[in-house]
Design an enzyme around this catalytic site. Structure first.
Site, mmCIF file in Angstrom:
data_model
loop_
_atom_site.group_PDB
_atom_site.id
_atom_site.type_symbol
_atom_site.label_atom_id
_atom_site.label_comp_id
_atom_site.label_asym_id
_atom_site.label_seq_id
_atom_site.Cartn_x
_atom_site.Cartn_y
_atom_site.Cartn_z
ATOM 1 C CB SER A 115 -1.025 -0.177 1.203
ATOM 2 O OG SER A 115 -1.572 -1.067 1.131
ATOM 3 C CG HIS A 132 -2.129 3.927 3.337
ATOM 4 N ND1 HIS A 132 -3.547 3.753 3.356
ATOM 5 C CD2 HIS A 132 -1.792 2.748 3.082
ATOM 6 C CE1 HIS A 132 -3.812 2.464 3.286
ATOM 7 N NE2 HIS A 132 -2.700 1.771 3.148
#
Length: 250
Positions: free
Chosen positions: A153, A200
């Site tokens: 991610s 993230h």
């Protein structure tokens, strides 16, 4: 003497024939080179293939692949330093939720094709790996050092961040990408989703910075500058990765 299709051949002649015979290449290598020649996003496909292969290995009991490759801040503590995990964690995913790896690979497939064609293979690979490193740095500084994280991610958010910057600098449409980024960032803060928003955020910021470097040094005469700026970004991330050398855990 050696029996051959044309009769009996002496050993010396056989050695000469073997030395001068055209060498065959593995079919896989031939196909990869053929795809590369056609401009196919082979780096994107390779990253997806490697990640899925690692995921299969994660499912095999006894190998402990997940434990060997995941990252947590504790692996950046002096005396327990395993810095390679900051990159290897990009290639492992949660085995309890196959949706995790499938969603990440689908997103990589979408943005990988776009960016690899736009940037070129080596720049794209650099963007992916540097963004993954940036995601781990975000985990190091913003997360509990005892909590391990896995997943691509951080690297994928880096791709989105880079694509957003490049699109805006080149005058492209970015509204839908802003919405997509906003939704994904918000999901990371929703209780119960167990998402590492720190990765993230770290990947997004790093990818946006790398994308800015690429778009501002895209001229051929600026290639050397581009390389040195990327080296500088990696150097800064590595220094930030030494957090616990400067601020020990008490």
């Amino acid at each position: 003497m050696t029996q051959a299709a044309v009769g009996v051949v002496c050993p010396e002649c056989m050695r000469e024939q073997r030395a001068s015979a055209p060498r065959t290449k593995p079919a896989v290598l031939t196909r990869v080179r053929s795809a590369a020649g056609r401009g196919a996003p082979v780096v994107t496909y390779s990253l997806i293939g490697i990640t899925l292969a690692v995921f299969v290995l994660q499912l095999i009991p006894g190998l402990a692949i997940t434990d060997r490759l995941l990252y947590a801040g504790v692996y950046s503590i002096p005396g327990n330093l395993e810095p390679w995990r900051m990159v290897t964690s990009v290639f492992v995913h949660s085995t309890s939720l196959i949706f995790h790896v499938l969603l990440n690979m689908y997103t990589l497939w979408i943005f990988g094709q776009l960016l690899e064609g736009l940037l070129g293979r080596w720049r794209f690979l650099s963007l992916y790996l540097i963004s993954g490193l940036g995601g781990s740095v975000g985990v190091l500084w913003l997360s509990d050092p005892r909590v391990g994280v896995v997943g691509a991610s951080g690297a994928i958010f880096g791709l989105m961040g880079a694509f957003l910057v490049i699109q805006r600098r080149l005058g492209g449409q970015t509204t839908q990408l802003f919405v997509l980024l906003g939704i994904n960032l918000v999901i990371g803060f929703v209780p119960g989703f167990n998402v590492a928003w720190q990765a993230h955020l770290g990947g997004l910021v790093t990818g946006a910075l790398v994308g800015f470097i690429f778009v501002e040094t895209r001229k051929r005469s600026q290639q050397a500058l581009q390389v040195w700026l990327l080296v500088g970004v990696v150097a800064v991330l590595l220094v930030l990765g030494l957090r616990y050398f400067f601020f020990p855990i008490f």
